[in-house]
Design an enzyme around this catalytic site. Structure first.
Site, PDB file in Angstrom:
ATOM      1  N   GLY A 188      13.291  -3.702 -56.703  1.00 42.88           N
ATOM      2  CA  GLY A 188      12.962  -2.330 -56.316  1.00 42.88           C
ATOM      3  C   GLY A 188      11.823  -1.802 -57.170  1.00 42.88           C
ATOM      4  O   GLY A 188      10.972  -2.574 -57.615  1.00 42.88           O
ATOM      5  N   VAL A 192      13.443   2.853 -61.315  1.00 46.18           N
ATOM      6  CA  VAL A 192      14.859   2.456 -61.329  1.00 46.18           C
ATOM      7  C   VAL A 192      15.032   1.195 -62.192  1.00 46.18           C
ATOM      8  O   VAL A 192      16.047   1.043 -62.876  1.00 46.18           O
ATOM      9  CB  VAL A 192      15.404   2.240 -59.893  1.00 46.18           C
ATOM     10  CG1 VAL A 192      16.848   1.778 -59.921  1.00 46.18           C
ATOM     11  CG2 VAL A 192      15.292   3.537 -59.089  1.00 46.18           C
ATOM     12  N   GLY A 193      14.021   0.342 -62.199  1.00 43.08           N
ATOM     13  CA  GLY A 193      14.073  -0.846 -63.051  1.00 43.08           C
ATOM     14  C   GLY A 193      14.342  -0.475 -64.508  1.00 43.08           C
ATOM     15  O   GLY A 193      15.124  -1.137 -65.202  1.00 43.08           O
ATOM     16  N   GLU A 210      12.682  -7.566 -60.286  1.00 45.49           N
ATOM     17  CA  GLU A 210      11.677  -7.927 -59.270  1.00 45.49           C
ATOM     18  C   GLU A 210      11.061  -6.619 -58.796  1.00 45.49           C
ATOM     19  O   GLU A 210      11.611  -5.935 -57.927  1.00 45.49           O
ATOM     20  CB  GLU A 210      12.350  -8.683 -58.112  1.00 45.49           C
ATOM     21  CG  GLU A 210      12.915 -10.046 -58.508  1.00 45.49           C
ATOM     22  CD  GLU A 210      11.837 -11.109 -58.695  1.00 45.49           C
ATOM     23  OE1 GLU A 210      10.728 -10.939 -58.158  1.00 45.49           O
ATOM     24  OE2 GLU A 210      12.106 -12.106 -59.378  1.00 45.49           O
ATOM     25  N   CYS A 244       6.644  -6.113 -50.849  1.00 45.46           N
ATOM     26  CA  CYS A 244       6.277  -5.992 -52.272  1.00 45.46           C
ATOM     27  C   CYS A 244       4.986  -6.734 -52.591  1.00 45.46           C
ATOM     28  O   CYS A 244       4.225  -6.311 -53.445  1.00 45.46           O
ATOM     29  CB  CYS A 244       7.414  -6.497 -53.141  1.00 45.46           C
ATOM     30  SG  CYS A 244       7.901  -8.183 -52.754  1.00 45.46           S
TER      31      CYS A 244
HETATM   32  P1  NAD Z   1      15.362   1.353 -53.102  1.00 46.76           P
HETATM   33  O1  NAD Z   1      15.051   2.802 -53.139  1.00 46.76           O
HETATM   34  O2  NAD Z   1      16.140   0.802 -51.984  1.00 46.76           O
HETATM   35  O3  NAD Z   1      16.009   1.044 -54.488  1.00 46.76           O
HETATM   36  C1  NAD Z   1      16.479  -0.218 -54.822  1.00 46.76           C
HETATM   37  C2  NAD Z   1      17.913  -0.095 -55.302  1.00 46.76           C
HETATM   38  O4  NAD Z   1      18.007   0.765 -56.432  1.00 46.76           O
HETATM   39  C3  NAD Z   1      18.863   0.489 -54.244  1.00 46.76           C
HETATM   40  O5  NAD Z   1      19.966  -0.375 -54.127  1.00 46.76           O
HETATM   41  C4  NAD Z   1      19.234   1.821 -54.796  1.00 46.76           C
HETATM   42  O6  NAD Z   1      20.555   2.218 -54.479  1.00 46.76           O
HETATM   43  C5  NAD Z   1      19.101   1.661 -56.282  1.00 46.76           C
HETATM   44  N1  NAD Z   1      18.789   2.931 -56.959  1.00 46.76           N
HETATM   45  C6  NAD Z   1      17.904   3.865 -56.536  1.00 46.76           C
HETATM   46  N2  NAD Z   1      17.880   4.897 -57.431  1.00 46.76           N
HETATM   47  C7  NAD Z   1      18.746   4.574 -58.427  1.00 46.76           C
HETATM   48  C8  NAD Z   1      19.155   5.224 -59.635  1.00 46.76           C
HETATM   49  N3  NAD Z   1      18.640   6.399 -60.009  1.00 46.76           N
HETATM   50  N4  NAD Z   1      20.059   4.604 -60.411  1.00 46.76           N
HETATM   51  C9  NAD Z   1      20.563   3.414 -60.049  1.00 46.76           C
HETATM   52  N5  NAD Z   1      20.214   2.758 -58.921  1.00 46.76           N
HETATM   53  C10 NAD Z   1      19.333   3.324 -58.116  1.00 46.76           C
HETATM   54  O7  NAD Z   1      14.040   0.470 -53.128  1.00 46.76           O
HETATM   55  P2  NAD Z   1      12.622   0.902 -53.598  1.00 46.76           P
HETATM   56  O8  NAD Z   1      12.583   0.949 -55.073  1.00 46.76           O
HETATM   57  O9  NAD Z   1      12.106   2.054 -52.838  1.00 46.76           O
HETATM   58  O10 NAD Z   1      11.838  -0.406 -53.101  1.00 46.76           O
HETATM   59  C11 NAD Z   1      10.477  -0.407 -53.104  1.00 46.76           C
HETATM   60  C12 NAD Z   1       9.924  -1.027 -54.366  1.00 46.76           C
HETATM   61  O11 NAD Z   1      10.501  -2.303 -54.551  1.00 46.76           O
HETATM   62  C13 NAD Z   1       8.446  -1.259 -54.286  1.00 46.76           C
HETATM   63  O12 NAD Z   1       7.868  -0.951 -55.516  1.00 46.76           O
HETATM   64  C14 NAD Z   1       8.334  -2.758 -54.020  1.00 46.76           C
HETATM   65  O13 NAD Z   1       7.127  -3.325 -54.424  1.00 46.76           O
HETATM   66  C15 NAD Z   1       9.493  -3.260 -54.795  1.00 46.76           C
HETATM   67  N6  NAD Z   1       9.937  -4.534 -54.267  1.00 46.76           N
HETATM   68  C16 NAD Z   1       9.805  -5.643 -55.032  1.00 46.76           C
HETATM   69  C17 NAD Z   1      10.175  -6.872 -54.535  1.00 46.76           C
HETATM   70  C18 NAD Z   1      10.039  -8.128 -55.343  1.00 46.76           C
HETATM   71  O14 NAD Z   1      10.575  -9.148 -54.910  1.00 46.76           O
HETATM   72  N7  NAD Z   1       9.385  -8.118 -56.488  1.00 46.76           N
HETATM   73  C19 NAD Z   1      10.692  -6.982 -53.255  1.00 46.76           C
HETATM   74  C20 NAD Z   1      10.835  -5.814 -52.508  1.00 46.76           C
HETATM   75  C21 NAD Z   1      10.468  -4.591 -53.019  1.00 46.76           C
END
Ligand code: NAD
Length: 434
Positions: A188, A192-193, A210, A244
């Site tokens: 994600g 959040v990471g 990731e 991503c």
């Molecule tokens: P998302 O909003 O679905 O979040 C990912 C997860 O984090 C979800 O399961 C969500 O419930 C959890 N989450 C969200 N807020 C949280 C919090 N405050 N506390 C705990 N958990 C929480 O996904 P996203 O972040 O919008 O996805 C998009 C991003 O992900 C982009 O930056 C994209 O580049 C990246 N991405 C990376 C890869 C990779 O393989 N490197 C793949 C897909 C997406």
């Protein structure tokens, strides 16, 4: 899910792990076969779910959500025994007689947190690694792709042991993150990471992050611009740019920009017709929040193709922008949508400087016929992955590690890299007593 529910789920899996049942290779293979059956028997359910979430068409979904995971499973089944073979390690003369070996042991209970953009693939592909390495796992699909999340929760437990699905949003994820896991795999965004990593630090739990970021594509004079446009457009406009590793922007060297823009416009029309809003194969933006964010970027340059948007439909046309300033909002954060800015740069030095002044990207793409340029890009930049002559396809090569560096993440997976990611690589030294 309350904190005590989360404690119960993790406790149950921990008991299962401690029973030793997950360790034999036969158990691991059985789970991978289970995942394989899930993908074939419930394919229609998942295809409908990802369509409902993202309007992802069946051809694209079969390829990116199902076939890719199936290939990962098959590659793992084929190689698992050899990957798990203890590796002999030579001992220095001073420690002899004796022998050394390196063994891979499962870590225990993994937490896999998935995103919404490839809502099936990005839950199951890490799960292949977790199970193949002999772990139990809690999986938490994204709440932003509720149909796929529900389908995973309904069907996955019928096909595998040692896995619990927890659906939900921030409260549920927070309750899970309070628990002690043995490894956490998060896909994600970087904000959040950081939350995940801070929660993991309390238990000294290792994390794989990731993440994403702006992945550049460098285009040099001499590259076939028609082919370059096709490969860029495929990488950028699949899943309406919500990938991503989609090329985020183009650095067009030495006047290639205008010609490339023309080819891109033609390619987009070839892919989705004159009005992509009516195309069966063009996706939609996941949420109104993301739609609004993207719509605000459409005026950051001149649209040579696209530029249209419809809020009710969460539709943003595949758009190529020229005359974009590096300071424009579209050049600040990851676009994560179907907008491709082209920035003109005079030469390779300027392109390399542009890339190196910014965060290390998840992927870097270059379209060039010059071996010298390839060598320079490979040695003078840092990125999660580097692809010459194409975009996004490296994630479908199970022998290549997939992951980021710096702001684009940490850790890597796919194939044997998943086994290492979900294992402890243990040193064993055996010295005879007499
Ligand atoms: P998302 O909003 O679905 O979040 C990912 C997860 O984090 C979800 O399961 C969500 O419930 C959890 N989450 C969200 N807020 C949280 C919090 N405050 N506390 C705990 N958990 C929480 O996904 P996203 O972040 O919008 O996805 C998009 C991003 O992900 C982009 O930056 C994209 O580049 C990246 N991405 C990376 C890869 C990779 O393989 N490197 C793949 C897909 C997406």
């Amino acid at each position: 899910m309350t904190s005590s529910d989360a404690t119960a789920v993790v406790g149950e899996l921990r008991d299962l792990f401690r029973s030793g049942v997950t360790k034999p290779v036969s158990w691991r293979r059985k789970q991978l076969m289970g995942l394989r059956s899930l993908l074939s028997e419930q394919a229609d359910v998942f295809l409908k779910a990802v369509y409902a979430d993202l309007r992802k068409n069946a051809v694209e979904a079969k390829r990116a959500e199902i076939a890719l995971v199936r290939n990962e499973i098959d590659h793992t089944l084929e190689n698992l025994d050899s990957w798990l073979d203890p590796e002999p390690a030579e001992l220095p003369r001073t420690l002899r007689p004796g022998s050394g070996r390196v063994v891979r042991e499962p870590l225990g209970v993994a937490l896999i947190i998935g995103p919404w953009n490839y809502p099936l693939q990005l839950v199951l592909a890490p799960l292949v690694g977790a199970l193949a390495a002999g772990n139990c796992a809690v999986v938490k699909p994204s709440e932003l792709s509720p149909n796929t999340s529900a389908a995973i929760a309904e069907h996955l437990p019928d096909y595998v042991e040692g896995v619990r699905v927890v659906e939900g949003a921030i409260p549920e994820t927070t309750a899970l993150l309070e628990q002690k896991f043995d490894t956490i795999f998060y896909t994600g965004n970087g904000t959040v990471g950081r939350i995940v990593m801070a929660a993991a630090a309390k238990h000294l739990t290792p994390v794989t992050l990731e993440l994403g970021g702006k992945s550049p594509a460098i285009v040099e004079p001499g590259a076939d611009l028609a082919v370059t446009a096709q490969r860029l457009a495929y990488g950028k406009f699949a899943n309406a740019g919500q990938t991503c590793v989609a090329p985020d922007y183009v650095l067009a060297i030495g006047g290639t920009g205008p010609k490339l823009a023309e080819h891109l416009a033609e390619t987009v029309e070839g892919m989705f017709g004159e009005d992509p809003a009516t195309s069966d194969t063009y996706g939609r933006i996941i949420s109104t929040r993301h739609y609004d964010r993207l719509a605000a970027l459409l005026d950051d340059g001149t649209a040579v193709v696209g530029g249209k948007a419809d809020r009710d439909e969460k539709y943003i046309a595949p758009t190529v922008l020229t005359g974009v300033s590096p300071d424009a909002p579209v050049m600040q954060d990851e676009i994560f949508g179907p907008i491709l800015p082209i920035i003109d740069v005079p030469d390779v030095d300027a392109a390399l400087a542009f890339v190196n002044e910014r965060d290390k990207p998840l992927a870097l793409y270059a379209f060039t016929e010059s071996d010298e340029t390839k060598r320079r890009i490979e040695t003078e930049t840092s990125s999660g992955g580097l692809v010459f002559g194409a975009a996004i396809i490296h994630l479908a090569a199970p022998e290549l590690p997939f992951g980021g560096v710096g702001e684009s993440g940490m850790g890597r997976y796919h194939g044997r890299y998943s086994i290492d990611n979900f294992s402890h690589v243990k040193a064993v030294l055996d010295k005879p007593l007499a």
